[in-house]
Design an enzyme around this catalytic site. Structure first.
Site, short mmCIF file in Angstrom:
data_model
loop_
_atom_site.label_atom_id
_atom_site.label_comp_id
_atom_site.label_asym_id
_atom_site.label_seq_id
_atom_site.Cartn_x
_atom_site.Cartn_y
_atom_site.Cartn_z
N GLY A 105 -10.44 -2.20 3.56
CA GLY A 105 -9.55 -2.29 4.58
C GLY A 105 -9.49 -0.86 5.19
CB THR A 154 -1.01 -0.11 1.36
OG1 THR A 154 -1.81 -1.25 1.12
CG2 THR A 154 -1.54 1.20 1.67
CB THR A 192 0.79 0.78 5.27
OG1 THR A 192 1.04 -0.76 4.58
CG2 THR A 192 2.23 1.00 5.99
N GLY A 193 -0.95 -1.60 7.07
CA GLY A 193 -0.71 -2.77 7.67
C GLY A 193 -2.08 -3.66 7.49
NE ARG A 197 -9.61 -6.39 4.12
CZ ARG A 197 -8.50 -5.47 4.00
NH1 ARG A 197 -8.00 -4.85 2.98
NH2 ARG A 197 -7.95 -5.42 5.28
N GLY A 216 -5.57 -4.08 7.71
CA GLY A 216 -6.39 -3.08 7.97
C GLY A 216 -7.53 -3.19 9.02
N1 ASP Z 1 -3.73 -1.48 5.14
C1 ASP Z 1 -4.32 -2.01 3.83
C2 ASP Z 1 -5.37 -2.94 4.01
O1 ASP Z 1 -5.74 -3.52 5.01
C3 ASP Z 1 -3.19 -3.25 3.60
C4 ASP Z 1 -1.64 -2.53 3.51
O2 ASP Z 1 -1.20 -1.75 4.10
O3 ASP Z 1 -0.69 -2.86 2.82
O4 ASP Z 1 -6.21 -2.84 3.01
#
Ligand code: ASP
Length: 315
Positions: A212, A182, A233-234, A210, A236
């Site tokens: 995030g 992301t 980012t992480g 879904r 979600g």
């Molecule tokens: N936060 C994003 C999600 O959950 C994914 C990511 O940060 O890579 O969609």
């Protein structure tokens, strides 16, 4: 003229030097550098924080290495559904889209929602209809395709697993290409205005529409001139439950925390307590920057008119 600063990220997760080839590492570094210069140039010329974060994100969305725009991950059904959000800290205006397909730059669509709709958050087919009405650039499915994302998806598509595109999880242990992410940017411009933007393909093998944290104002993206601008980012789901981005702002506003203190509390205490893997970037109204993550790595870079500059991938 105050200190101006741009911070960007390209995702967090199990990003380990041991898994990286020199060529791939160089490609990431180049990708981050390009996005940083595109956004920083806007600030240097006296442009707004909103335009700076947008310029940085367009560059990252166009780069197939990152999980946003071109190169987004595949859903359970084998298509790409993208989410993006942008927020202007000067007036708390915001725009977001979720589950959009074939939009070349989802961050441009989110900006269009912020500026030219009476709404904040559009999803799915309706968001695509709005994109067409506003003349936002569309691309065919092939444009978004990348072999390594396809292979990632193939490895887990017959399971109920869904995964951060850059983290080892069960079946993902088998996969090599998992270090992509992301994208996000936060900026403080010469006037001290703040903005945040985040764009993503979400998680590999996601289903049921879904969504995030990335496009959710307050969870993955937030900006307020009184406090900070944050892009996350992480994993979600945990960032949504923690209302992570807004929580940083609230700790600053109500408890008088500095940006760094507030981000550390949210990322290293609150998110860790609910096993929320990932990180965030932030900037405050004085142009101070912070980049905090609880995962092995986070693609990140920053540059400030104070002369500070940093680019890093690992812990
Ligand atoms: N936060 C994003 C999600 O959950 C994914 C990511 O940060 O890579 O969609």
């Amino acid at each position: 003229m105050g200190q101006f600063t741009l911070v960007i990220h390209g995702g967090a997760g199990t990003i380990l030097k041991a898994d990286m080839t020199p060529d791939l590492e160089l490609a990431y570094v180049e990708g981050l550098k390009q996005a940083l210069s595109a956004g920083y140039a806007v600030l240097e010329e006296g442009g707004t924080a909103v335009n700076a974060v947008k310029a940085a994100l367009v560059t990252l969305e166009d780069n197939v290495l990152f999980n946003a725009g071109r190169g987004s991950v595949f859903t359970k059904k084998g298509v790409q559904e993208m989410d993006a959000a942008i927020m202007n800290g000067a007036d708390l205006s915001a725009g977001a889209v979720a589950g959009v397909r074939n939009v070349r730059n989802p961050i441009e669509l989110a900006t269009e929602v912020m500026l030219n709709s009476n709404h904040v958050f559009l999803s799915g087919k309706g968001a695509n209809d709005f994109a067409i009405k506003q003349g936002i650039k569309l691309e065919p499915d092939e444009y978004f395709f990348s072999q390594f994302r396809y292979d990632q998806w193939k490895a887990i598509r017959d399971s109920d697993n869904y995964s951060l595109d850059h983290t080892h999880q069960r079946l993902e242990e088998l996969m090599r290409d998992k270090k992509f992410g992301t994208v996000g940017a936060v900026a403080c411009d010469q006037q001290g205005n703040l903005a945040a933007a985040t764009s993503t393909g979400g998680m590999t093998n996601k289903k049921y529409g879904r969504i995030g944290d990335s496009p959710m104002i307050g969870s993955g993206t937030y900006a307020n001139n009184a406090t900070c601008a944050i892009s996350c980012t992480g994993h979600g789901e945990m960032f949504i439950r923690a209302v992570a981005a807004y929580d940083v702002s609230a700790l600053m506003e109500y408890k008088g925390y500095t940006l760094q203190q507030a981000m550390e509390e949210v990322v290293n205490q609150k998110l860790v307590a609910i096993e929320g893997e990932g990180g965030m970037i932030g900037v405050d109204g004085q142009g101070n920057a912070a980049m905090v993550f609880n995962s092995a790595g986070m693609y990140r870079a920053m540059r400030s008119s104070s002369g500070a500059e940093e680019l890093a991938l690992y812990r």
